[in-house]
Design an enzyme around this catalytic site. Structure first.
Site, PDB file in Angstrom:
ATOM      1  CB  VAL A 139     -35.832 -15.390 -29.422  1.00  0.00           C
ATOM      2  CG1 VAL A 139     -35.721 -16.706 -28.653  1.00  0.00           C
ATOM      3  CG2 VAL A 139     -37.265 -14.862 -29.378  1.00  0.00           C
ATOM      4  CB  CYS A 140     -31.747 -17.308 -28.695  1.00  0.00           C
ATOM      5  SG  CYS A 140     -30.434 -18.523 -28.556  1.00  0.00           S
ATOM      6  CB  THR A 141     -27.791 -15.848 -31.119  1.00  0.00           C
ATOM      7  OG1 THR A 141     -28.583 -16.699 -31.950  1.00  0.00           O
ATOM      8  CG2 THR A 141     -26.974 -16.690 -30.148  1.00  0.00           C
TER       9      THR A 141
ATOM     10  CB  THR B  83     -28.207 -13.500 -25.569  1.00  0.00           C
ATOM     11  OG1 THR B  83     -28.322 -14.309 -26.755  1.00  0.00           O
ATOM     12  CG2 THR B  83     -26.827 -13.703 -24.969  1.00  0.00           C
TER      13      THR B  83
ATOM     14  N   GLY C  15     -33.675 -14.877 -23.181  1.00  0.00           N
ATOM     15  CA  GLY C  15     -32.677 -15.930 -23.166  1.00  0.00           C
ATOM     16  C   GLY C  15     -32.895 -16.894 -24.322  1.00  0.00           C
TER      17      GLY C  15
END
Length: 205
Positions: free
Chosen positions: A109-111, A129, A162
């Protein structure tokens, strides 16, 4: 079959990056059990040690297992947040690499994508991301193809999402992939969540 889902936690983790996927997996399992099935997912919180983790905003989270004492993982999920220290920790990076090699599926998830990339899990893949970090991910890891304007990217054994709430969308997709579309839809409804099924996958759909 109950799949063991290991969520890596660390200081400065983004709260919803962790809480969103954990909630999806927990609710999906609760609904399945209510229907007379075995729980399809067992999410576990795994950290470098058993000290409380301080998430962004000061929320304290208690790990359940360390890198060395958890049960075998069927799914590895790496949330995001401030991941510089995680990327720079050779023990954690080696653990991520080893777990990804064994797991049925690896997700971020994300970073959290930066951690997977640091471990070599994302080499030559299409990934995504948080919108704010996409250019940096492409710059740090030029072998990756960073896909903008999607909630998540599914390349088979690796799925990246993202930022922040997109982790909920992705985890609902994982529920669909690993169990059924019906359970994913029931989970979203139970959570009063409008599932954003905006993605890129190998079929281009």
């Amino acid at each position: 079959m109950t799949r063991i889902v290991g969520l890596l936690i660390f200081d400065d983790i983004e709260v919803l990056d962790l809480g969103g996927p954990f909630e999806v997996l927990s609710v999906a399992s609760r609904l399945a059990v209510r229907s007379g099935e075995d729980a399809p997912f067992q999410p576990l919180l795994i950290a470098r040690d058993l000290q409380p983790v301080s998430a962004r905003g000061g929320l304290r989270v208690l790990p359940q297992f360390t890198l060395t004492d958890h049960p075998p993982l069927d799914v590895l999920l790496v949330p995001g947040g401030v991941v510089d220290a995680v990327q720079a920790d050779p023990l954690v990076v080696a653990w991520v690499r080893a777990q990804a090699a064994r797991a049925e599926l690896t997700a971020s998830v994300c970073t959290g994508a930066f951690v997977l990339a640091q471990a070599g899990v994302l080499d030559d893949r299409r990934v995504t991301t948080h919108w704010e970090d996409q250019a940096d991910l492409a710059r740090q890891f030029p072998a990756l193809t960073v896909v903008p304007d999607v909630s998540w990217v599914d390349t088979g054994d690796v799925v990246t999402s993202g930022g922040i709430s997109a982790g909920i969308d992705m985890t609902l997709h994982l529920v669909e992939r690993l169990h059924s579309r019906a359970l994913a839809e029931r989970t979203a409804r139970q959570m009063a969540y409008s599932w954003m099924d905006g993605r890129w996958n190998e079929a281009g759909a």
